[in-house]
Design a protein around this motif. Structure first.
Motif, PDB file in Angstrom:
ATOM      1  N   LEU A  27       6.037   7.060   0.530  1.00 49.21           N
ATOM      2  CA  LEU A  27       5.622   7.078   1.935  1.00 49.21           C
ATOM      3  C   LEU A  27       5.521   8.516   2.426  1.00 49.21           C
ATOM      4  CD1 LEU A  27       8.029   4.330   3.296  1.00 49.21           C
ATOM      5  CD2 LEU A  27       5.582   4.066   2.839  1.00 49.21           C
ATOM      6  N   LEU A  28       4.612   8.735   3.360  1.00 47.58           N
ATOM      7  CA  LEU A  28       4.502  10.019   4.028  1.00 47.58           C
ATOM      8  C   LEU A  28       4.851   9.812   5.490  1.00 47.58           C
ATOM      9  CD1 LEU A  28       3.610  12.997   3.684  1.00 47.58           C
ATOM     10  CD2 LEU A  28       1.354  12.275   4.503  1.00 47.58           C
ATOM     11  N   ASP A  29       5.895  10.479   5.953  1.00 47.12           N
ATOM     12  CA  ASP A  29       6.318  10.413   7.353  1.00 47.12           C
ATOM     13  C   ASP A  29       5.885  11.690   8.054  1.00 47.12           C
ATOM     14  OD1 ASP A  29       7.576   7.932   7.141  1.00 47.12           O
ATOM     15  OD2 ASP A  29       9.468   8.830   6.529  1.00 47.12           O
ATOM     16  N   ILE A  30       5.215  11.539   9.190  1.00 46.51           N
ATOM     17  CA  ILE A  30       4.760  12.663  10.005  1.00 46.51           C
ATOM     18  C   ILE A  30       5.372  12.499  11.387  1.00 46.51           C
ATOM     19  CG2 ILE A  30       2.755  13.850  10.984  1.00 46.51           C
ATOM     20  CD1 ILE A  30       1.116  12.398   8.735  1.00 46.51           C
ATOM     21  N   ALA A  31       5.984  13.547  11.917  1.00 50.64           N
ATOM     22  CA  ALA A  31       6.616  13.484  13.231  1.00 50.64           C
ATOM     23  C   ALA A  31       6.272  14.741  14.022  1.00 50.64           C
ATOM     24  CB  ALA A  31       8.123  13.341  13.098  1.00 50.64           C
ATOM     25  N   VAL A  32       5.825  14.545  15.253  1.00 52.15           N
ATOM     26  CA  VAL A  32       5.486  15.659  16.142  1.00 52.15           C
ATOM     27  C   VAL A  32       6.337  15.529  17.402  1.00 52.15           C
ATOM     28  CG1 VAL A  32       3.687  16.732  17.527  1.00 52.15           C
ATOM     29  CG2 VAL A  32       3.136  15.845  15.257  1.00 52.15           C
ATOM     30  N   THR A  33       7.080  16.571  17.705  1.00 55.54           N
ATOM     31  CA  THR A  33       7.928  16.601  18.893  1.00 55.54           C
ATOM     32  C   THR A  33       7.253  17.454  19.959  1.00 55.54           C
ATOM     33  OG1 THR A  33       9.898  16.375  17.513  1.00 55.54           O
ATOM     34  CG2 THR A  33      10.237  17.180  19.759  1.00 55.54           C
ATOM     35  N   GLY A  72      14.758  16.048  26.226  1.00 59.61           N
ATOM     36  CA  GLY A  72      13.869  16.285  27.351  1.00 59.61           C
ATOM     37  C   GLY A  72      12.406  16.017  27.036  1.00 59.61           C
ATOM     38  N   GLY A  73      12.129  15.596  25.819  1.00 60.96           N
ATOM     39  CA  GLY A  73      10.766  15.282  25.402  1.00 60.96           C
ATOM     40  C   GLY A  73      10.774  14.028  24.552  1.00 60.96           C
ATOM     41  N   LYS A  74       9.930  14.015  23.545  1.00 62.98           N
ATOM     42  CA  LYS A  74       9.872  12.864  22.643  1.00 62.98           C
ATOM     43  C   LYS A  74       9.328  13.312  21.297  1.00 62.98           C
ATOM     44  CE  LYS A  74       5.240  11.522  23.995  1.00 62.98           C
ATOM     45  NZ  LYS A  74       5.105  12.673  24.864  1.00 62.98           N
ATOM     46  N   THR A  75       9.536  12.452  20.322  1.00 60.64           N
ATOM     47  CA  THR A  75       8.942  12.622  19.009  1.00 60.64           C
ATOM     48  C   THR A  75       8.059  11.421  18.739  1.00 60.64           C
ATOM     49  OG1 THR A  75      10.807  13.909  18.181  1.00 60.64           O
ATOM     50  CG2 THR A  75       9.398  12.860  16.532  1.00 60.64           C
ATOM     51  N   VAL A  76       6.806  11.673  18.405  1.00 61.67           N
ATOM     52  CA  VAL A  76       5.875  10.621  18.008  1.00 61.67           C
ATOM     53  C   VAL A  76       5.756  10.705  16.493  1.00 61.67           C
ATOM     54  CG1 VAL A  76       3.560   9.668  18.279  1.00 61.67           C
ATOM     55  CG2 VAL A  76       4.637  10.861  20.193  1.00 61.67           C
ATOM     56  N   TRP A  77       5.944   9.581  15.829  1.00 65.91           N
ATOM     57  CA  TRP A  77       5.975   9.558  14.376  1.00 65.91           C
ATOM     58  C   TRP A  77       4.983   8.525  13.834  1.00 65.91           C
ATOM     59  CZ3 TRP A  77       7.139   4.867  12.351  1.00 65.91           C
ATOM     60  CH2 TRP A  77       7.790   3.967  13.178  1.00 65.91           C
ATOM     61  N   ALA A  78       4.571   8.741  12.596  1.00 63.62           N
ATOM     62  CA  ALA A  78       3.674   7.817  11.907  1.00 63.62           C
ATOM     63  C   ALA A  78       4.070   7.780  10.437  1.00 63.62           C
ATOM     64  CB  ALA A  78       2.232   8.254  12.049  1.00 63.62           C
ATOM     65  N   ARG A  79       3.923   6.614   9.819  1.00 65.37           N
ATOM     66  CA  ARG A  79       4.259   6.428   8.409  1.00 65.37           C
ATOM     67  C   ARG A  79       3.037   5.904   7.678  1.00 65.37           C
ATOM     68  NH1 ARG A  79       9.618   3.772   7.737  1.00 65.37           N
ATOM     69  NH2 ARG A  79      10.210   5.962   7.764  1.00 65.37           N
ATOM     70  N   LEU A  80       2.716   6.564   6.576  1.00 65.77           N
ATOM     71  CA  LEU A  80       1.576   6.157   5.759  1.00 65.77           C
ATOM     72  C   LEU A  80       2.039   5.889   4.327  1.00 65.77           C
ATOM     73  CD1 LEU A  80       0.336   9.034   7.416  1.00 65.77           C
ATOM     74  CD2 LEU A  80      -1.582   7.589   6.867  1.00 65.77           C
ATOM     75  N   PRO A  81       1.603   4.772   3.743  1.00 61.61           N
ATOM     76  CA  PRO A  81       1.872   4.562   2.330  1.00 61.61           C
ATOM     77  C   PRO A  81       0.959   5.479   1.499  1.00 61.61           C
ATOM     78  CG  PRO A  81       0.610   2.739   3.201  1.00 61.61           C
ATOM     79  CD  PRO A  81       0.914   3.657   4.357  1.00 61.61           C
ATOM     80  N   LEU A  82       1.497   6.033   0.431  1.00 60.90           N
ATOM     81  CA  LEU A  82       0.707   6.898  -0.436  1.00 60.90           C
ATOM     82  C   LEU A  82       0.232   6.103  -1.653  1.00 60.90           C
ATOM     83  CD1 LEU A  82       2.918  10.100  -0.322  1.00 60.90           C
ATOM     84  CD2 LEU A  82       0.766   9.680   0.871  1.00 60.90           C
ATOM     85  N   PRO A  83      -0.961   6.418  -2.154  1.00 65.60           N
ATOM     86  CA  PRO A  83      -1.442   5.710  -3.353  1.00 65.60           C
ATOM     87  C   PRO A  83      -0.573   6.053  -4.554  1.00 65.60           C
ATOM     88  CG  PRO A  83      -2.961   7.473  -2.717  1.00 65.60           C
ATOM     89  CD  PRO A  83      -1.908   7.406  -1.671  1.00 65.60           C
ATOM     90  N   HIS A  84      -0.479   5.142  -5.441  1.00 67.66           N
ATOM     91  CA  HIS A  84       0.348   5.363  -6.657  1.00 67.66           C
ATOM     92  C   HIS A  84      -0.417   6.102  -7.714  1.00 67.66           C
ATOM     93  CE1 HIS A  84       2.394   1.982  -4.685  1.00 67.66           C
ATOM     94  NE2 HIS A  84       3.459   2.617  -5.128  1.00 67.66           N
TER      95      HIS A  84
END
Length: 84
Positions: A27-33, A72-84
């Motif tokens: 999995l690839l996890d991306i998070a932007v605060t 005082g803010g937030k984190t927006v995150w997304a998870r993507l499955p990676l190809p094998h």
């Protein structure tokens, strides 16, 4: 996906505080605060519109996404499955 989350933070939430990308267990996890406490809102998609497609794309192309408040803010995150 990272570009969409970064653009949303710049365009709607006062800029980026932090970007985190992590690869684990296929999995690839991306998070932007950012500095805005307001959670992102997935709006009705209008295919003919010039803009406003960011969260629609995030919603359609990721396996999961969301946001969590903090510092005082937030984190927006997304998870993507990676190809094998």
């Amino acid at each position: 996906m990272a570009a969409e989350l970064l653009a949303n933070a710049c365009d709607h939430a006062g800029g980026v505080r932090r970007l985190a990308i992590q690869h684990r267990d296929g999995l690839l996890d991306i998070a932007v605060t950012d500095s805005s406490p307001l959670p992102p809102r997935l709006r009705e998609h209008r295919p003919g519109a010039v803009g406003g497609h960011g969260l629609f794309l995030v919603d359609r192309l990721t396996s999961h996404w969301g946001s969590r408040p903090g510092g005082g803010g937030k984190t927006v995150w997304a998870r993507l499955p990676l190809p094998h």
